[in-house]
Scaffold this motif. Sequence first.
Motif, PDB file in Angstrom:
ATOM      1  N   LEU A  77       0.821  -1.203   0.000  1.00  0.00           N
ATOM      2  CA  LEU A  77       0.000   0.000   0.000  1.00  0.00           C
ATOM      3  C   LEU A  77       0.866   1.269   0.000  1.00  0.00           C
ATOM      4  O   LEU A  77       1.800   1.390   0.792  1.00  0.00           O
ATOM      5  N   GLY A  78       0.557   2.163  -0.942  1.00  0.00           N
ATOM      6  CA  GLY A  78       1.255   3.447  -0.996  1.00  0.00           C
ATOM      7  C   GLY A  78       0.272   4.556  -1.345  1.00  0.00           C
ATOM      8  O   GLY A  78      -0.874   4.299  -1.716  1.00  0.00           O
ATOM      9  N   ASN A  79       0.732   5.789  -1.195  1.00  0.00           N
ATOM     10  CA  ASN A  79      -0.117   6.935  -1.554  1.00  0.00           C
ATOM     11  C   ASN A  79       0.017   7.233  -3.041  1.00  0.00           C
ATOM     12  O   ASN A  79       0.851   6.671  -3.716  1.00  0.00           O
ATOM     13  N   GLY A  80      -0.771   8.154  -3.497  1.00  0.00           N
ATOM     14  CA  GLY A  80      -0.566   8.641  -4.862  1.00  0.00           C
ATOM     15  C   GLY A  80      -1.604   8.149  -5.831  1.00  0.00           C
ATOM     16  O   GLY A  80      -2.357   7.212  -5.542  1.00  0.00           O
ATOM     17  N   GLN A  81      -1.625   8.829  -7.003  1.00  0.00           N
ATOM     18  CA  GLN A  81      -2.630   8.481  -8.005  1.00  0.00           C
ATOM     19  C   GLN A  81      -2.213   7.229  -8.777  1.00  0.00           C
ATOM     20  O   GLN A  81      -3.039   6.533  -9.332  1.00  0.00           O
ATOM     21  N   ASN A  82      -0.885   6.991  -8.814  1.00  0.00           N
ATOM     22  CA  ASN A  82      -0.405   5.857  -9.608  1.00  0.00           C
ATOM     23  C   ASN A  82      -0.312   4.597  -8.759  1.00  0.00           C
ATOM     24  O   ASN A  82      -0.076   4.664  -7.561  1.00  0.00           O
ATOM     25  N   LEU A  83      -0.502   3.480  -9.417  1.00  0.00           N
ATOM     26  CA  LEU A  83      -0.434   2.181  -8.761  1.00  0.00           C
ATOM     27  C   LEU A  83       0.968   1.969  -8.212  1.00  0.00           C
ATOM     28  O   LEU A  83       1.955   2.201  -8.914  1.00  0.00           O
ATOM     29  N   ILE A  84       1.070   1.534  -6.966  1.00  0.00           N
ATOM     30  CA  ILE A  84       2.383   1.197  -6.426  1.00  0.00           C
ATOM     31  C   ILE A  84       2.682  -0.250  -6.783  1.00  0.00           C
ATOM     32  O   ILE A  84       1.853  -1.137  -6.565  1.00  0.00           O
ATOM     33  N   THR A  85       3.834  -0.485  -7.369  1.00  0.00           N
ATOM     34  CA  THR A  85       4.228  -1.853  -7.721  1.00  0.00           C
ATOM     35  C   THR A  85       5.580  -2.136  -7.075  1.00  0.00           C
ATOM     36  O   THR A  85       6.427  -1.242  -6.998  1.00  0.00           O
ATOM     37  N   PRO A  86       5.788  -3.354  -6.599  1.00  0.00           N
ATOM     38  CA  PRO A  86       7.048  -3.671  -5.932  1.00  0.00           C
ATOM     39  C   PRO A  86       8.244  -3.497  -6.867  1.00  0.00           C
ATOM     40  O   PRO A  86       8.147  -3.775  -8.063  1.00  0.00           O
ATOM     41  N   CYS A  87       9.359  -3.056  -6.303  1.00  0.00           N
ATOM     42  CA  CYS A  87      10.581  -2.907  -7.111  1.00  0.00           C
ATOM     43  C   CYS A  87      11.062  -4.295  -7.545  1.00  0.00           C
ATOM     44  O   CYS A  87      10.594  -5.325  -7.041  1.00  0.00           O
ATOM     45  N   GLY A  88      12.013  -4.317  -8.455  1.00  0.00           N
ATOM     46  CA  GLY A  88      12.510  -5.597  -8.991  1.00  0.00           C
ATOM     47  C   GLY A  88      13.060  -6.499  -7.898  1.00  0.00           C
ATOM     48  O   GLY A  88      12.780  -7.704  -7.876  1.00  0.00           O
TER      49      GLY A  88
END
Length: 134
Positions: A77-88
Amino acid sequence: MDLTTQLLEAALLAQKKAYVPYSGFPVGAAILADDNKIYTGCNVENISYPCGSCAEQGAISAMICGGARQIKEILILGNGQNLITPCGACRQRIAEFSKPQTLIHLATTQGIQKTLTLTELLPLAFFDESLKHD
Ligand code: THU
């Protein structure tokens, strides 16, 4: 409270504890593990930027230290309008303790925005079979 709501609430609480003086971007992660317990983590940054750690990393450490070994579901879960996706790197960390069909929920404070399987998140993952050789 249903399971995904529990994961969401747990990730929200974890997100509130994040230490993010440099990015100002708090992230919370909540794992439902094979012992049916929920383990959480938040991102912890450092003045030496590469020393920081992701929320997923913290949640996985808590799960392992709690004695569990498999992720049944994970919510990030993160803030912001864009989807948060896990880093590589976190995709690889999640893969270590998941099955191909393990569910990954991507959420904002408004709720779950997208759910995908580990294979969708990390196709062609490097896994134990990859080490087989003659
Ligand atoms: N971050 C996470 O904790 N998880 C993610 O899935 C993406 C990024 C953190 C790392 C850093 O503290 C901040 O978000 C901005 O990149």
